[in-house]
Design a protein around this motif. Structure first.
Motif, PDB file in Angstrom:
ATOM      1  N   ILE A   1      21.535   5.045  10.755  1.00 31.28           N
ATOM      2  CA  ILE A   1      20.970   3.857  11.391  1.00 31.28           C
ATOM      3  C   ILE A   1      19.622   4.284  11.972  1.00 31.28           C
TER       4      ILE A   1
ATOM      5  N   TRP B   1      20.792  -0.788  10.146  1.00 27.99           N
ATOM      6  CA  TRP B   1      21.709   0.024   9.356  1.00 27.99           C
ATOM      7  C   TRP B   1      21.063   0.389   8.019  1.00 27.99           C
TER       8      TRP B   1
ATOM      9  N   LEU C   1      25.595   4.616   4.187  1.00 24.30           N
ATOM     10  CA  LEU C   1      26.849   5.214   4.621  1.00 24.30           C
ATOM     11  C   LEU C   1      27.513   5.888   3.432  1.00 24.30           C
TER      12      LEU C   1
ATOM     13  N   PHE D   1      35.179  -0.630  11.107  1.00 29.29           N
ATOM     14  CA  PHE D   1      33.855  -1.149  10.783  1.00 29.29           C
ATOM     15  C   PHE D   1      32.891  -1.004  11.949  1.00 29.29           C
ATOM     16  N   SER D   2      33.123   0.026  12.742  1.00 23.08           N
ATOM     17  CA  SER D   2      32.242   0.337  13.853  1.00 23.08           C
ATOM     18  C   SER D   2      31.870   1.809  13.776  1.00 23.08           C
ATOM     19  N   PHE D   3      30.856   2.176  14.518  1.00 18.95           N
ATOM     20  CA  PHE D   3      30.376   3.552  14.545  1.00 18.95           C
ATOM     21  C   PHE D   3      30.763   4.159  15.883  1.00 18.95           C
ATOM     22  N   ASP D   4      31.754   5.068  15.820  1.00 17.03           N
ATOM     23  CA  ASP D   4      32.413   5.538  17.025  1.00 17.03           C
ATOM     24  C   ASP D   4      31.621   6.608  17.768  1.00 17.03           C
TER      25      ASP D   4
ATOM     26  N   TRP E   1      27.857   8.898  17.797  1.00 13.55           N
ATOM     27  CA  TRP E   1      26.469   8.918  17.329  1.00 13.55           C
ATOM     28  C   TRP E   1      25.817  10.256  17.648  1.00 13.55           C
ATOM     29  N   GLY E   2      24.881  10.635  16.801  1.00 14.88           N
ATOM     30  CA  GLY E   2      24.033  11.764  17.133  1.00 14.88           C
ATOM     31  C   GLY E   2      22.992  11.346  18.150  1.00 14.88           C
TER      32      GLY E   2
ATOM     33  N   TYR F   1      27.371  -2.468  20.989  1.00 18.04           N
ATOM     34  CA  TYR F   1      26.876  -1.160  21.423  1.00 18.04           C
ATOM     35  C   TYR F   1      25.981  -1.320  22.641  1.00 18.04           C
TER      36      TYR F   1
ATOM     37  N   TRP G   1      26.529  -3.242   6.514  1.00 16.73           N
ATOM     38  CA  TRP G   1      26.547  -3.599   7.922  1.00 16.73           C
ATOM     39  C   TRP G   1      25.206  -4.226   8.298  1.00 16.73           C
TER      40      TRP G   1
END
Lengths: 120, 110
Positions: free
Chosen positions: A39, A49, A52, A105-108, A110-111, B38, B99
């Motif tokens: 992202i 986004w 993936l 369907f989420s991004f748990d 992150w960097g 988020y 997404w």
């Protein structure tokens, strides 16, 4: 403990190809269900986004950038690589990689992100 | 695919409740119960606050809640606290198996 870290050049010239690496720990891309996405966020602007890849090499790309993006994985190195061709100043952004799971369907996680500037 | 539509800014006083909307289409928000939210503080990476429209990850305060009606999802923060001041982004899975994110909302705690 799950961590992700992006690395790559901080400055690229217009028309060049950008290669970013996401190095992670605490999980494996050989584990069924794991996915890593990219992202980006231009300065002061919204998240976008990009791409993936799942453990089974299923790859997804942003329709608007699909022709310029390639995502690959190196399971042995715990890395995911994103390449973006024909870079333009509008591609200046902080690029993040993030963990997801197939069927979720989420991004748990992150960097910290890496800022890439496109300028001649 | 177009970005989801969020208000540019919302504000509230400590202790109050605020709601941030996220409007998409039947191909994303309206078609799936896969909306996530988020929180992003300045200079920091985004943090997952809500997933699958209304579920909270472990460790996220129950002051944060999510809902959806038709093509519009909403994030509600109750009992506003100073540390809630941040940018908030919604995201949805789409019919293209990709997404999409929203344009972001800046929350100011007065």
């Amino acid at each position: 403990q799950i961590t992700l870290k992006e690395s790559g050049p901080t400055l690229v010239k217009p028309t060049q190809t950008l290669t970013l690496t996401c190095t992670f720990s605490g999980f494996s891309l050989s584990t069924s269900g794991v996915g890593v996405g990219w992202i980006r966020q231009p300065p002061g602007k919204a998240l976008e986004w990009l791409a993936l890849i799942y453990w089974n090499d299923d790859k997804r790309y942003s329709p608007s950038l699909k022709s310029r993006l390639t995502i690959t994985k190196d399971t042995s190195k715990n890395q995911v690589v994103l390449t973006m061709t024909n870079m333009d100043p509008v591609d200046t952004a902080t690029y993040y990689c993030a963990l997801t799971w197939f069927g979720e369907f989420s991004f748990d996680y992150w960097g910290q992100g890496t800022l890439v500037t496109v300028s001649s | 695919q177009s970005a989801l539509t969020q208000p540019a800014s919302v504000s509230g006083s400590p202790g109050q409740s605020i709601t941030i909307s996220c409007t998409g289409t039947s191909s994303d928000v309206g078609g799936y119960n896969y909306v996530s939210w988020y929180q992003q503080h300045p200079g920091k990476a985004p943090k997952l606050m809500i997933y699958d429209v209304s579920k909270r990850p472990s460790g996220v305060s129950n002051r944060f809640s999510g809902s959806k009606s038709g093509n519009t999802a909403s994030l509600t923060i109750s009992g506003l606290q100073a540390e809630d001041e941040a940018d908030y982004y919604c995201s949805s899975y789409t019919s293209s198996s990709t997404w999409v994110f929203g344009g972001g909302t800046k929350l100011t705690v007065l």
